[in-house]
Design an enzyme around this catalytic site. Structure first.
Site, PDB file in Angstrom:
ATOM      1  N   SER A 106       0.786  -1.231   0.000  1.00  0.00           N
ATOM      2  CA  SER A 106       0.000   0.000   0.000  1.00  0.00           C
ATOM      3  C   SER A 106       0.819   1.283   0.000  1.00  0.00           C
ATOM      4  CB  SER A 106      -0.957   0.002   1.188  1.00  0.00           C
ATOM      5  OG  SER A 106      -2.022  -0.886   0.951  1.00  0.00           O
ATOM      6  N   ALA A 167     -13.907  -9.474   1.126  1.00  0.00           N
ATOM      7  CA  ALA A 167     -14.803 -10.527   0.652  1.00  0.00           C
ATOM      8  C   ALA A 167     -14.335 -11.886   1.168  1.00  0.00           C
ATOM      9  CB  ALA A 167     -14.854 -10.522  -0.876  1.00  0.00           C
ATOM     10  N   TYR A 202     -10.463   1.930   5.814  1.00  0.00           N
ATOM     11  CA  TYR A 202      -9.393   1.689   4.840  1.00  0.00           C
ATOM     12  C   TYR A 202      -9.871   0.691   3.792  1.00  0.00           C
ATOM     13  CZ  TYR A 202      -4.601   1.001   3.203  1.00  0.00           C
ATOM     14  OH  TYR A 202      -3.464   0.959   2.442  1.00  0.00           O
ATOM     15  N   GLY A 346       2.908  -0.623   3.919  1.00  0.00           N
ATOM     16  CA  GLY A 346       2.248  -1.544   3.011  1.00  0.00           C
ATOM     17  C   GLY A 346       2.600  -2.979   3.325  1.00  0.00           C
ATOM     18  N   THR A 347       1.634  -3.865   3.123  1.00  0.00           N
ATOM     19  CA  THR A 347       1.819  -5.297   3.339  1.00  0.00           C
ATOM     20  C   THR A 347       1.197  -6.046   2.181  1.00  0.00           C
ATOM     21  OG1 THR A 347       1.785  -5.074   5.734  1.00  0.00           O
ATOM     22  CG2 THR A 347       1.247  -7.241   4.857  1.00  0.00           C
TER      23      THR A 347
END
Length: 407
Positions: A106, A167, A202, A346-347
């Protein structure tokens, strides 16, 4: 295949979404450009930072960790140093270093937000215009209405849209590891999901929509436009869009994921089209440092747009961490030594984590991990490492807050 445990405590709070293709042909190999090690006696040993990294690798079982710190107030030759711990590649035993490429997740969002704000400065995008103005009819079902969501809300994660990564199928991301995704397909999936309960939520959905707006306004893919406006002008030779290529080209750390049985799986190879302009970039700590310092040095945005970027709202601590605030593609987080750092983390589900940020006095920090923290203690140690990188060799008291920092 063994079942992945792909998210840290932070990642579990927010799903794979919380921290999380145009072509750039990499030029010189990253490993050929040596970075300072910080062990020169004249420059100081940076022992606190070295110990923080060893805590990550020894106590938290992070495979490898690297930090690159640049401080313009220190002066040459002591103005930049790197500290590392652990292993970059378990198969070969190669040590972790701060020059390898990795998936930055990210952190990509800050690149995307920068280009949206460049287009706003050129009056080609209005931040307070509705999404429907640029993408008519795209957000018009499931109780969601693009006529009442603005571009600014997309960039700030206050759009009220859910994240497609929440989801059910993303509970097992390894099953989707080699699949190609289109942005509109992912946006449509998000519209099938219930809306968030908090005003700040987020969602990488927001950034895929921002990318579609870039494409509509410029007539180019958002990846091409980000390359043209940011990556190429800054000479980020190790930063590129992987597209459907599941490999990382050039010298890179492997990345690792814990399995339910407590072992490790190599998660390096992954089709990152699911992240798009919200999470697909490959880069290095040095390139991320060049980008974030150029951004805050005024090389990428006029002062007015940079100020817009830094106007923050409170972030949900369960989606980021306590005290964090979010602007337009930027996180602001308080420092124990005063002031705050500005940047992004970010991951990716395959196991890489990155962070790039600037703090008081212009000190910049870039962090690379090749395994995601998967306990609360490990997550706290990661955030403490960032604190140490910014605050080591700074007075613990008396550091003034950055002038003009918006809250």
């Amino acid at each position: 295949m063994a079942s992945f445990r792909t998210t840290s405590t932070l990642g579990r709070r927010a799903g794979v979404a919380a921290l999380l293709a145009a072509m750039v042909v990499p030029a010189a190999p990253a490993a050929a450009r040596q970075l300072p090690t910080g062990h020169d006696a004249v420059c100081g040993p940076h022992g606190e930072l070295r110990q923080a990294l060893r805590t990550l690798t020894d106590r938290d079982r992070i495979t490898g960790a690297a930090v690159l710190v640049t401080d313009p107030t220190a002066g040459a030759p002591c103005g930049s140093w790197a500290e590392t711990a652990g292993t970059a590649d378990l198969r070969t035993g190669r040590a972790m270093n701060a020059t390898d490429r990795l998936r930055v997740g990210s952190v990509t969002k800050t690149f995307t937000a920068t280009v949206v704000l460049q287009l706003a400065a050129e009056r080609r995008i209005a931040l307070d215009a509705p999404v429907d103005h640029y993408l008519p009819g795209l957000i018009r079902r499931g109780g969601y209405d693009g006529r009442h969501i603005t571009v600014r809300q997309l960039l700030r994660h206050t759009s009220g849209l859910p994240d497609y990564l929440d989801a059910p199928e993303w509970e097992h991301p390894e099953r989707l590891r080699h699949r190609h995704f289109e942005p509109r397909e992912l946006v449509a999936r998000a519209l099938d999901l219930p809306g968030p309960t908090n005003p700040w939520h987020y969602a990488t959905t927001n950034y895929l929509l921002a990318g579609l707006i870039i494409g509509k306004v410029t007539g180019r893919s958002p990846e091409e436009e980000i390359t043209r406006r940011v990556i190429r002008p800054l000479g980020l030779r190790d930063t590129y869009w992987p597209g459907d290529d599941t490999r990382i080209h050039g010298p890179h750390s492997r990345s690792y994921v814990s399995t339910e049985g407590g072992g490790l799986v190599d998660g390096t190879d992954w089709n990152m089209t699911f992240g798009g302009v919200g999470g697909a970039l490959v880069s290095t700590p040095a390139d991320l440092t060049r980008f974030i310092t150029a951004l805050f040095g005024g090389r990428l945005l006029p002062a007015g747009q940079l100020a817009e970027m830094r106007r923050t709202v409170a972030a949900d601590p369960d989606r980021l961490w306590p005290g964090a605030r979010y602007g337009l593609g930027l996180i602001a987080s308080p420092l124990r030594c005063g002031g705050e750092w500005w940047g992004h983390a970010g991951t990716v589900p395959g196991g890489h984590r990155a962070l790039t940020a600037v703090g008081p006095g212009g000190r910049s920090v870039a962090v690379a991990l090749n395994k995601v923290p998967d306990t609360l203690q490990a997550e706290e140690d990661f955030l403490a490492t960032v604190q140490t990188a910014f605050c080591e060799e700074r007075p613990a008291e008396g550091t003034a807050r950055t002038e003009g920092t918006p809250k």
